[in-house]
Motif scaffolding. Structure first.
Motif, mmCIF file in Angstrom:
data_model
loop_
_atom_site.group_PDB
_atom_site.id
_atom_site.type_symbol
_atom_site.label_atom_id
_atom_site.label_comp_id
_atom_site.label_asym_id
_atom_site.label_seq_id
_atom_site.Cartn_x
_atom_site.Cartn_y
_atom_site.Cartn_z
ATOM 1 N N GLY A 11 0.810 -1.203 0.000
ATOM 2 C CA GLY A 11 0.000 0.000 0.000
ATOM 3 C C GLY A 11 0.848 1.260 0.000
ATOM 4 N N PRO A 12 0.201 2.402 0.162
ATOM 5 C CA PRO A 12 0.909 3.686 0.109
ATOM 6 C C PRO A 12 2.076 3.832 1.086
ATOM 7 C CG PRO A 12 -1.457 4.032 0.003
ATOM 8 C CD PRO A 12 -1.240 2.576 0.275
ATOM 9 N N ALA A 16 5.751 4.386 -0.420
ATOM 10 C CA ALA A 16 6.458 5.623 -0.086
ATOM 11 C C ALA A 16 7.801 5.313 0.564
ATOM 12 C CB ALA A 16 5.604 6.492 0.828
ATOM 13 N N ALA A 17 7.833 4.328 1.464
ATOM 14 C CA ALA A 17 9.086 3.955 2.123
ATOM 15 C C ALA A 17 10.090 3.413 1.106
ATOM 16 C CB ALA A 17 8.823 2.927 3.213
ATOM 17 N N MET A 18 9.618 2.600 0.179
ATOM 18 C CA MET A 18 10.514 2.070 -0.844
ATOM 19 C C MET A 18 11.038 3.189 -1.744
ATOM 20 S SD MET A 18 12.155 -0.504 -1.924
ATOM 21 C CE MET A 18 11.466 -2.057 -1.441
ATOM 22 N N LEU A 19 10.186 4.134 -2.078
ATOM 23 C CA LEU A 19 10.614 5.269 -2.904
ATOM 24 C C LEU A 19 11.657 6.112 -2.168
ATOM 25 C CD1 LEU A 19 10.213 6.872 -5.532
ATOM 26 C CD2 LEU A 19 8.471 8.183 -4.329
ATOM 27 N N ARG A 57 8.589 6.510 10.544
ATOM 28 C CA ARG A 57 7.260 7.133 10.463
ATOM 29 C C ARG A 57 6.336 6.344 9.524
ATOM 30 N NH1 ARG A 57 3.435 10.266 12.584
ATOM 31 N NH2 ARG A 57 2.482 11.638 11.088
ATOM 32 N N LEU A 58 6.891 5.878 8.402
ATOM 33 C CA LEU A 58 6.073 5.176 7.406
ATOM 34 C C LEU A 58 5.779 3.725 7.782
ATOM 35 C CD1 LEU A 58 7.768 6.552 4.181
ATOM 36 C CD2 LEU A 58 5.409 6.978 4.901
ATOM 37 N N LEU A 59 6.777 3.022 8.306
ATOM 38 C CA LEU A 59 6.633 1.587 8.539
ATOM 39 C C LEU A 59 6.696 1.190 10.006
ATOM 40 C CD1 LEU A 59 8.920 0.256 5.666
ATOM 41 C CD2 LEU A 59 6.435 0.525 5.655
ATOM 42 N N GLY A 60 6.987 2.129 10.881
ATOM 43 C CA GLY A 60 7.164 1.796 12.287
ATOM 44 C C GLY A 60 8.603 1.378 12.536
ATOM 45 N N ALA A 88 12.943 -3.788 1.936
ATOM 46 C CA ALA A 88 12.550 -5.072 1.352
ATOM 47 C C ALA A 88 12.528 -6.167 2.416
ATOM 48 C CB ALA A 88 13.499 -5.442 0.220
ATOM 49 N N ASN A 89 13.475 -6.130 3.349
ATOM 50 C CA ASN A 89 13.508 -7.131 4.414
ATOM 51 C C ASN A 89 12.333 -6.967 5.370
ATOM 52 O OD1 ASN A 89 14.721 -9.388 5.581
ATOM 53 N ND2 ASN A 89 15.781 -8.132 7.092
ATOM 54 N N VAL A 90 11.958 -5.727 5.668
ATOM 55 C CA VAL A 90 10.779 -5.486 6.509
ATOM 56 C C VAL A 90 9.537 -6.039 5.818
ATOM 57 C CG1 VAL A 90 9.255 -3.682 7.410
ATOM 58 C CG2 VAL A 90 11.715 -3.526 7.767
ATOM 59 N N TRP A 91 9.413 -5.815 4.536
ATOM 60 C CA TRP A 91 8.271 -6.326 3.771
ATOM 61 C C TRP A 91 8.241 -7.855 3.829
ATOM 62 C CZ3 TRP A 91 3.746 -5.787 1.733
ATOM 63 C CH2 TRP A 91 3.313 -6.672 0.764
#
Length: 118
Positions: A11-12, A16-19, A57-60, A88-91
């Motif tokens: 999702g967004p 955003a975090a990847m970008l 902020r985006l992913l915790g 990528a590892n968090v995902w």
């Protein structure tokens, strides 16, 4: 019957975090002469602190961000895209945890009935 399974989608916040991670890593590669000092470069330090705050902020908070932040302080290590790898590892870990949680909620499978010949 309601579907209680957990679904993780890119999702967004993840996008955003990847970008942010890709842009930060590309900036450290493309503008390498400005950041060559590693831990002694204020511009590099500000960029890494900003990226770390944005990721949190985006992913915790995730432990994957700490090695990425510390590795960026070593001169020459900025050539490795640690922020992108961390996101990528968090995902990957989040998806694995969601898959494990969804399989725990499913009822156990019954063995097939035995067929007896008369």
């Amino acid at each position: 019957m309601p579907d209680d399974s957990i679904t993780i989608s890119p999702g967004p916040p993840f996008k955003a975090a990847m970008l942010v991670a890709i842009v930060a890593d590309a900036l450290q590669l493309a503008v390498f002469p400005l950041f060559v000092e590693g831990a002694f470069s204020p511009a590099d330090d500000l960029l890494d602190v900003g990226v770390a705050l944005a990721m949190t902020r985006l992913l915790g908070w995730h432990w994957e961000f700490l090695p990425s932040f510390l590795a960026k302080l070593v001169p020459g290590v900025d050539l490795v895209p640690f922020w992108t790898i961390a996101v990528a590892n968090v995902w990957r870990k989040t998806k694995r945890m969601a898959d494990a949680a969804s399989t725990e909620k499913q009822p156990p499978q019954l063995p097939p009935p035995h067929v007896t010949k008369s």
